[in-house]
Design a protein around this motif. Structure first.
Motif, mmCIF file in Angstrom:
data_model
loop_
_atom_site.group_PDB
_atom_site.id
_atom_site.type_symbol
_atom_site.label_atom_id
_atom_site.label_comp_id
_atom_site.label_asym_id
_atom_site.label_seq_id
_atom_site.Cartn_x
_atom_site.Cartn_y
_atom_site.Cartn_z
ATOM 1 N N VAL A 1 37.133 32.142 29.891
ATOM 2 C CA VAL A 1 35.884 32.215 30.650
ATOM 3 C C VAL A 1 36.098 33.239 31.742
ATOM 4 C CG1 VAL A 1 35.213 29.785 30.326
ATOM 5 C CG2 VAL A 1 36.757 30.245 32.337
ATOM 6 N N THR A 2 36.746 34.337 31.642
ATOM 7 C CA THR A 2 36.976 35.392 32.486
ATOM 8 C C THR A 2 35.803 36.165 32.879
ATOM 9 O OG1 THR A 2 39.104 35.852 31.259
ATOM 10 C CG2 THR A 2 38.056 37.621 32.874
ATOM 11 N N ALA A 3 34.575 36.155 31.817
ATOM 12 C CA ALA A 3 33.456 36.850 32.232
ATOM 13 C C ALA A 3 32.646 36.293 33.177
ATOM 14 C CB ALA A 3 32.731 37.241 30.815
ATOM 15 N N HIS A 4 32.916 34.747 33.533
ATOM 16 C CA HIS A 4 31.982 34.237 34.195
ATOM 17 C C HIS A 4 32.649 33.768 35.644
ATOM 18 C CE1 HIS A 4 29.377 32.984 30.896
ATOM 19 N NE2 HIS A 4 30.712 32.833 30.198
ATOM 20 N N ILE A 5 33.789 34.360 35.857
ATOM 21 C CA ILE A 5 34.531 34.395 37.099
ATOM 22 C C ILE A 5 33.705 35.248 38.111
ATOM 23 C CG2 ILE A 5 36.537 34.656 38.560
ATOM 24 C CD1 ILE A 5 38.361 34.136 36.166
ATOM 25 N N PRO A 6 33.243 34.721 39.241
ATOM 26 C CA PRO A 6 32.238 35.296 40.253
ATOM 27 C C PRO A 6 32.880 36.621 41.021
ATOM 28 C CG PRO A 6 32.693 33.210 40.978
ATOM 29 C CD PRO A 6 33.108 33.066 39.468
ATOM 30 N N SER A 7 34.009 36.188 41.197
ATOM 31 C CA SER A 7 35.002 37.315 41.881
ATOM 32 C C SER A 7 36.702 36.933 41.944
ATOM 33 C CB SER A 7 34.346 37.151 43.397
ATOM 34 O OG SER A 7 34.805 35.753 44.136
ATOM 35 N N LEU A 8 37.094 37.814 42.142
ATOM 36 C CA LEU A 8 38.741 37.860 42.118
ATOM 37 C C LEU A 8 39.432 38.130 43.529
ATOM 38 C CD1 LEU A 8 38.998 39.896 38.697
ATOM 39 C CD2 LEU A 8 39.637 37.288 39.089
ATOM 40 N N PRO A 9 40.233 37.680 43.704
ATOM 41 C CA PRO A 9 41.407 36.856 42.958
ATOM 42 C C PRO A 9 40.553 35.447 42.620
ATOM 43 C CG PRO A 9 41.972 36.913 45.306
ATOM 44 C CD PRO A 9 40.772 37.942 45.446
#
Length: 340
Positions: A74-82
């Protein structure tokens, strides 16, 4: 940052031990190998409306965690990093939505986060919907309880809600010794199905103890030469390894069902199943606290067991991911986050 509880929340923190403004967590700044996971201090989340704030004691790990860290899942759905990964947790309620809530502060609970819409469970505190948790079964430790939610709920959805396991039904379960698999074998056997599982040689006797009637060593035998006229195939492998999914179509009876769980490995899944004249569906886990409570009663009664293969400290999350990606775990791998 305002460290006070949101209006309407119940706070068990005393004036001498307030909820910290920052917490320890394992994060990744960009996708990559296990070593991208590192310790950091991040803001402690704050609950809203019907959410709970839970102090995490242990966090279960799952293949989806490693896939997401690596840039898939689900990496593409992570809103921001870290980002703080992790779904499974066990812990203690710190804040409840209101004074008479059925899960008041001090209650030991386990469940699933909504990562990546919220921070994950590789952290000292999480915010979670009160509908996606249940009280920890009295027979389980926090470490054991953290190994239950995602895997057991997935298995329950596959075996009970989708396959509708019943007496005399023939079910083939691939990867029967994994986190989801070992629960699926037990649920199917509990409801009377005749279970065949695929696994490595070292897990054959163990899976028979779990309720499998037959266990096929996938390293030395072709399952399609050993079984036929199966009612349901629960495919936890897909086509990434040796076309397990496609070969499974050969063992189903006409009109049987195949349930495919891994994502992305079999793009023509539905078309291939239709051509083989069998029913087909994918499946996604539902973080249902009510179903988790039902599973908890089976765990308490001894009808079902959770197996924890290895426990790592939170700081050793990278090593836990290496073990997951090795593909030879039995049951669950769990991170210990804090003391009980």
């Amino acid at each position: 940052m305002d460290s006070r509880a949101p209006e309407g929340a119940t706070d068990v923190a005393s004036p001498t031990s307030p909820i910290p403004e920052v917490m320890r967590a394992m994060v990744f700044d960009a996708p990559g190998g296990p070593d991208v996971l590192h310790a950091a201090e991040v803001p402690t989340p704050r609950p809203l409306l019907s959410e709970l704030l839970v102090r995490v004691v242990a966090a279960g790990t799952n293949p989806i965690d490693a896939k997401t860290r690596a840039g898939r899942g689900v990496t593409a759905h992570i809103p921001s990093l870290p980002a703080v990964p992790g779904y499974d947790f066990s812990g203690v309620v710190v804040q409840a939505p209101f004074e008479s809530h059925p899960l008041p502060p001090g209650t030991a609970v386990h469940g699933m986060t909504t990562f990546p819409r919220t921070s994950g469970s590789y952290a000292e505190y999480i915010v979670v919907s009160s509908l996606s948790v249940a009280k920890i079964p009295t027979s389980l430790s926090h470490v054991e309880a953290a190994g239950v939610p995602l895997a057991a709920l997935t298995a329950w959805g596959l075996v009970v809600d989708t396959a509708r396991a019943h007496e005399g039904q023939r079910i083939l379960i691939h990867a029967g010794s994994g986190g989801v698999g070992h629960f699926a074998v037990q649920f199917a056997a509990y409801f009377g199905a005749q279970v065949t599982a695929t696994a490595s040689a070292r897990n054959i006797s163990w899976l028979r103890e779990m309720g499998a009637v037959e266990v096929i060593d996938h390293t030395s035998a072709r399952f399609e030469e050993e079984v036929s006229d199966v009612d349901v195939v629960i495919d936890l492998v897909g086509n990434a390894a040796d076309e397990t999914g496609t070969r499974s179509l050969q063992v189903l009876r006409p009109g049987g069902m195949i349930v495919n769980v891994p994502t992305g490995s079999w793009p023509t899944f539905l078309e291939d199943a239709a051509a083989a004249q069998v029913r087909a569906t994918t499946y996604k886990v539902v973080p249902d606290g009510g179903a988790l409570a039902t599973i908890g009663r089976l765990l308490t009664s001894g009808a079902v067991h959770v197996y924890v293969d290895r426990v790592f400290d939170l700081a050793e999350a990278a090593e836990a991911h290496r073990m997951l990606e090795g593909g030879h775990t039995r049951g669950k791998v769990v991170l210990r986050v804090s003391d009980d």
